[in-house]
Design a protein around this motif. Structure first.
Motif, PDB file in Angstrom:
ATOM      1  N   ASP A  65       0.853  -1.183   0.000  1.00  0.00           N
ATOM      2  CA  ASP A  65       0.000   0.000   0.000  1.00  0.00           C
ATOM      3  C   ASP A  65       0.889   1.232   0.000  1.00  0.00           C
ATOM      4  N   LYS A  67       1.558   5.557  -0.720  1.00  0.00           N
ATOM      5  CA  LYS A  67       0.980   6.901  -0.681  1.00  0.00           C
ATOM      6  C   LYS A  67       1.659   7.705  -1.790  1.00  0.00           C
ATOM      7  N   ASP A  76      -3.951   7.083  -2.600  1.00  0.00           N
ATOM      8  CA  ASP A  76      -3.650   5.754  -2.057  1.00  0.00           C
ATOM      9  C   ASP A  76      -3.617   4.764  -3.210  1.00  0.00           C
TER      10      ASP A  76
END
Length: 287
Positions: A65, A67, A76
């Motif tokens: 994940d 950013k 995201d």
């Protein structure tokens, strides 16, 4: 008549007895039809389950994940860890609309397109900095960088080697600084995680370069102060090996439209020269 009535009663009872099995056959037929229907429903449910599981195949891949930060906006992104830098650019394109060719993607330096996120040790929660402008923004720039670079190169070709010019000799004649970072000739390395230090500026004072990728800034630090320069404002970066010390370069950051705005740094280790240019200007920088 009685005999005839009696025969009629016998025939009616016989017909009733023959009709009873027909009722059983109907019930049996209904049961079999119901069983076939249930089996068909069960088969349909199994097929549906099989198709649904097939759609989730991507979920079985190991993902991270991230950013994504671009133009003061945050996005995201969940992506397989074995995706290449080029694939990451494609995903960023779908998020931001910024074409891959116009992206400068930063993670501990300029992110290589041919290596996977696993190769460069990207983990979940990592911040990926993206620098770049849309084509419309680039065309709106008043002074195209390509023109500036061509003009600077033409001027350099008319002059003697930079390291022989008087303005530079007074700095170079001081000799190589004792605390300069070691140079490795014939190699190219990514920017170090620590500032480049121990170098001289044009006045002969010590200077250090810090690349703040998350802010898209170059910090030029001296004993007196630290200048925080947006990388997008740097028009060009020129460099030249120092005669007799070819493992070190003298380098100028052009902060304005003319040579008068060049900020000179001396004794830059040669292995970092290309990384500095790529980080400041970006490989996509055609304008």
């Amino acid at each position: 008549m009685a005999t005839q009535d009696g025969s009629d009663e016998v025939r009616m009872e016989s017909n009733a007895q023959e009709a009873e099995p027909l009722g059983e056959d109907v019930e049996q037929g209904d049961s079999e039809a119901s069983a076939h229907t249930d089996a068909g429903n069960a088969t349909t449910q199994d097929c549906s389950s099989s198709i649904s599981n097939g759609d989730d195949a991507d979920d079985k891949q190991e993902t991270v994940d991230l950013k994504i930060i671009w133009n003061k906006n945050k996005y995201d992104l969940k992506i397989p860890v074995d995706s290449t830098g080029a694939k990451l650019k494609d995903r960023i394109h779908s998020l931001t609309g910024l074409p891959p060719a116009m992206q400068k993607v930063m993670y501990k330096g300029l992110l290589p397109e041919d290596k996977t996120l696993r190769d460069i040790k990207v983990t979940s929660g990592a911040k990926i900095m993206v620098v770049g402008s849309t084509m419309n923004d680039v065309l709106a720039v008043n002074t195209p960088k390509e023109v500036v670079q061509q003009e600077v190169k033409a001027e350099e070709n008319k002059k003697e080697p930079l390291c022989r010019q008087k303005q530079h000799r007074k700095v170079l004649d001081k000799g190589k600084p004792e605390d300069i970072m070691p140079a490795i000739k014939g190699t190219k390395e990514r920017l170090p995680t620590v500032p480049l230090s121990g170098m001289f500026n044009k006045s002969g004072g010590k200077v250090r370069l810090t690349f703040k990728l998350e802010q898209d800034q170059l910090w030029i630090g001296t004993k007196e102060r630290t200048e925080k320069v947006p990388m997008g404002s740097i028009k060009n970066v020129v460099s030249e090996p120092i005669e007799g010390h070819e493992d070190y370069h003298m380098m100028a950051f052009q902060l304005g439209p003319t040579e008068a705005s060049q900020y000179w740094v001396y004794w830059v280790p040669t292995q970092f020269v290309d990384a500095i240019k790529d980080t400041v200007l970006g490989k996509w920088q055609y304008f």
